[in-house]
Structure formats: structure tokens, C-alpha cells
Design an enzyme around this catalytic site. Structure first.
Site, PDB file in Angstrom:
ATOM      1  N   MET A  26       0.851  -1.193   0.000  1.00  0.00           N
ATOM      2  CA  MET A  26       0.000   0.000   0.000  1.00  0.00           C
ATOM      3  C   MET A  26       0.891   1.249   0.000  1.00  0.00           C
ATOM      4  O   MET A  26       0.442   2.340   0.356  1.00  0.00           O
ATOM      5  CB  MET A  26      -0.928  -0.005   1.212  1.00  0.00           C
ATOM      6  CG  MET A  26      -1.898  -1.196   1.169  1.00  0.00           C
ATOM      7  SD  MET A  26      -3.432  -0.933   2.058  1.00  0.00           S
ATOM      8  CE  MET A  26      -2.827  -0.685   3.721  1.00  0.00           C
ATOM      9  N   HIS A  33       9.471  -3.564   3.291  1.00  0.00           N
ATOM     10  CA  HIS A  33       8.997  -3.794   1.920  1.00  0.00           C
ATOM     11  C   HIS A  33      10.169  -4.112   0.999  1.00  0.00           C
ATOM     12  O   HIS A  33      10.071  -4.977   0.125  1.00  0.00           O
ATOM     13  CB  HIS A  33       8.301  -2.541   1.373  1.00  0.00           C
ATOM     14  CG  HIS A  33       7.050  -2.156   2.100  1.00  0.00           C
ATOM     15  ND1 HIS A  33       6.971  -1.050   2.912  1.00  0.00           N
ATOM     16  CD2 HIS A  33       5.823  -2.734   2.134  1.00  0.00           C
ATOM     17  CE1 HIS A  33       5.743  -0.953   3.394  1.00  0.00           C
ATOM     18  NE2 HIS A  33       5.020  -1.961   2.953  1.00  0.00           N
ATOM     19  N   LYS A 145       5.841 -11.630   6.850  1.00  0.00           N
ATOM     20  CA  LYS A 145       5.337 -12.324   8.044  1.00  0.00           C
ATOM     21  C   LYS A 145       4.853 -11.344   9.112  1.00  0.00           C
ATOM     22  O   LYS A 145       4.231 -11.738  10.082  1.00  0.00           O
ATOM     23  CB  LYS A 145       6.445 -13.188   8.643  1.00  0.00           C
ATOM     24  CG  LYS A 145       6.680 -14.489   7.934  1.00  0.00           C
ATOM     25  CD  LYS A 145       7.561 -15.329   8.842  1.00  0.00           C
ATOM     26  CE  LYS A 145       8.055 -16.573   8.174  1.00  0.00           C
ATOM     27  NZ  LYS A 145       8.967 -17.306   9.070  1.00  0.00           N
ATOM     28  N   LYS A 146       5.199 -10.086   8.976  1.00  0.00           N
ATOM     29  CA  LYS A 146       4.710  -9.073   9.919  1.00  0.00           C
ATOM     30  C   LYS A 146       3.180  -9.150   9.997  1.00  0.00           C
ATOM     31  O   LYS A 146       2.600  -9.021  11.061  1.00  0.00           O
ATOM     32  CB  LYS A 146       5.206  -7.702   9.452  1.00  0.00           C
ATOM     33  CG  LYS A 146       4.423  -6.515   9.921  1.00  0.00           C
ATOM     34  CD  LYS A 146       4.777  -6.153  11.332  1.00  0.00           C
ATOM     35  CE  LYS A 146       4.226  -4.840  11.790  1.00  0.00           C
ATOM     36  NZ  LYS A 146       2.871  -4.533  11.389  1.00  0.00           N
ATOM     37  N   SER A 182       6.786  -0.704  10.143  1.00  0.00           N
ATOM     38  CA  SER A 182       5.405  -0.614   9.673  1.00  0.00           C
ATOM     39  C   SER A 182       5.150   0.813   9.220  1.00  0.00           C
ATOM     40  O   SER A 182       5.682   1.760   9.816  1.00  0.00           O
ATOM     41  CB  SER A 182       4.459  -0.959  10.828  1.00  0.00           C
ATOM     42  OG  SER A 182       3.163  -0.467  10.563  1.00  0.00           O
ATOM     43  N   ARG A 184       2.604   2.414   9.728  1.00  0.00           N
ATOM     44  CA  ARG A 184       1.878   3.118  10.792  1.00  0.00           C
ATOM     45  C   ARG A 184       2.804   3.597  11.908  1.00  0.00           C
ATOM     46  O   ARG A 184       2.385   4.403  12.750  1.00  0.00           O
ATOM     47  CB  ARG A 184       0.743   2.242  11.346  1.00  0.00           C
ATOM     48  CG  ARG A 184      -0.386   2.076  10.319  1.00  0.00           C
ATOM     49  CD  ARG A 184      -1.605   1.411  10.878  1.00  0.00           C
ATOM     50  NE  ARG A 184      -2.751   1.500   9.973  1.00  0.00           N
ATOM     51  CZ  ARG A 184      -3.155   0.523   9.132  1.00  0.00           C
ATOM     52  NH1 ARG A 184      -2.503  -0.622   9.085  1.00  0.00           N
ATOM     53  NH2 ARG A 184      -4.197   0.703   8.339  1.00  0.00           N
TER      54      ARG A 184
END
Ligand code: PAF
Length: 279
Positions: A26, A33, A145-146, A182, A184
Site C-alpha cells: 500500500m 517492503h 510475516k509481519k 510498519s 503506521r
């Protein structure tokens, strides 16, 4: 690196003679990533990274509108990281009309843990991932896997719908203190960022206790939640599960050959973080 916005261009760019690997994202890319892109590079010879913030997997109260969109930087990272193609369709290209056909993943896998807290989340994920698979027709797709439950749900979908795609997992990439990378994490302020590594610390403690022989799952999970709560977190769950299907392990010692994983989700301030650790 080709940057593609439309399905027509994507079809033209896709070379059926080359083994293609899809990395769905995303955007707002980080080293996690890029480690998936690296795996993709090793697994095939046409690496296609998709960037699409999928509204179907966000509930109305969630962060779809504020989800960080950093397209220029993402493209620079992907070009340096070895992606051949970036597929970044606008919303109108992937959802030109209301998406009436959706994937309903099995409740036993998709309505627990994340799916219990975020109803409809995995239906949104599966619908967009299936659509991306249909568009890109990759030989291989890489998932981190996160998002452990997501990886299992996608694997299950691929198996049950007989999609000719190999799903390859990528290990979670962490900051030195343990915080899983992440998108976030960018919502955290400085003190929250220091605290955020404690989610991983809680999982490590659970894993250490299970390895030392504890198997009183409800008590172990409650202690981990209490640890987080006293530090100011609002935990949604800390749960020890079977790695194979995320079922709850039987009371008492797990059967040999039944590896476990501990998964957690908790809010720190306004930011909800998830993490997991294979035991
Ligand atoms: O993990 C993500 O970033 C998303 O859930 C995915 C797989 C790209 C689907 O939108």
C-alpha cells in the site's frame, strides 16, 4: 523501472516468458517492503510491485484518508531496490464500479484475531489481492510475516481457489530495539516510538516462557496484556496460536510437531500496532 497506472499498460508490460514476482503493497515503503522486493528479485526475473491503498480493507472509522501516500519516494526506493515495474492504479482503475463481487474468507481463519477486531478486513484484503493476481498473473507473490494472519489467509485462498501462484513469506524487519517496521510507525510521536518496542518485548517474554515449558495459555496471555496495559497500551489481543492454522493450542503442552506463534495487537495513543513471533 516502468511506472504503470492502467490495466492496459500493465498487460502490455507483463512478459509471459519471464518468471514474474508480485510484491503487493500500500506504499509508504520502508526497509521491510524492500526486503520483500529483494526476495522477489531472487525468485524471478520480472519484479512487479503494486502500490494501492485499498479502501475495501478499511472500516469507515479507520485511517484510509490519512494513510501516508509517498509515491515519489516509493518509486525511488523501488527503482534502487530492483523492482522492474510499479503498478500504481488510481482507485477508479481498480474499482471502476462498486465492487459487488467480493471474497469471503473462511470465518475460522479470517474472523479471529485481526478479523475479530476489524470485521471485513480480510475480505477486503482477499478481494484486492485476488484482483491483483488476476491482473498481474504472477508466478510468485511475496508477503511479509509481519502480517502473519494475512499471509495465512492469502495462502489458504490460493490453495482453495487453486491459483497457480507460489506464495513466499518474508521475515519481519525490525529496528535495533525490536520494533517491527510498519508504515503506521510514522504516526507515533518520539516518546511513543521509544515505547513501541515494548510490544516486541512482550512477545519475546511470552516466547521465552513457552520455550521454558509454560503452557497455561490464558494466564500467559493475560500477563502479557497486563504488562502492556500498565505501560499505557490498550491491547486488543495477545494470543498463542498454532502456526499452521492459527487455531488455539490444546491446554497443556503443545503436541510435538505443532509449532506455535504468538500474535499481538495493541493501541499506543491513537496508533494501532500489530506484531508476532514464531516460538
Ligand atoms: O499488507 C498490505 O500492505 C495490504 O494488506 C495488501 C496485501 C497490499 C493488500 O492491500
Amino acid at each position: 523501472m516502468q511506472v504503470i497506472r492502467s490495466i492496459v499498460e500493465l498487460r502490455a508490460a507483463r512478459d509471459p516468458k519471464r518468471k514474474s514476482v508480485l510484491v503487493p503493497t500500500m506504499g509508504n515503503l520502508h526497509a521491510g517492503h524492500l526486503s520483500l522486493v529483494k526476495i522477489a528479485r531472487e525468485r524471478g526475473d520480472q519484479v512487479i510491485t503494486s502500490i494501492f491503498v485499498n479502501k475495501l480493507q478499511f472500516a469507515p472509522h479507520e485511517d484510509f484518508d490519512k494513510y501516508p501516500r509517498t509515491f515519489e519516494r516509493d518509486c525511488e526506493l523501488l527503482s534502487a531496490g530492483g523492482s522492474d515495474v510499479v503498478f500504481a492504479p488510481p482507485d477508479s482503475e481498480l474499482y471502476p464500479e462498486t465492487q459487488g463481487y467480493t471474497v469471503r474468507p473462511p470465518p475460522g481463519l479470517a474472523d479471529i484475531l485481526e478479523g475479530a477486531v476489524r470485521p471485513g478486513f480480510f475480505s477486503g484484503v482477499c478481494t484486492v489481492v485476488l484482483k491483483l493476481f488476476n491482473l498481474v498473473q504472477p508466478d510468485v507473490a511475496v508477503f511479509g510475516k509481519k502480517d502473519y494472519q494475512q499471509l495465512l489467509v492469502i495462502r489458504n485462498m490460493v490453495r482453495q481457489l487453486a491459483l497457480p501462484i507460489e506464495i513466499v513469506p518474508g521475515e519481519t524487519v525490525r529496528e535495533p530495539a525490536g520494533l517491527a517496521l510498519s508504515s503506521r510507525n510514522g504516526y507515533l510521536n518520539e516518546s511513543q516510538r521509544n515505547e513501541a518496542a515494548q510490544l516486541h518485548a512482550a512477545l519475546r517474554k511470552v516466547a521465552a516462557e513457552v520455550k521454558a515449558g509454560r503452557s497455561d495459555w490464558p494466564a500467559i496471555e493475560r500477563e502479557a496484556r497486563d504488562f502492556l496495559t500498565t505501560r499505557g497500551w490498550l491491547p486488543d489481543y495477545v494470543s498463542v496460536r498454532l502456526r499452521a492454522d492459527l487455531g488455539a493450542p490444546a491446554p497443556g503442552a503443545p503436541a510435538p510437531g505443532e509449532p506455535l506463534v504468538v500474535l499481538a495487537a495493541a493501541k499506543l495513543g491513537g496508533t494501532r500496532l500489530i506484531d508476532n513471533l514464531e516460538i
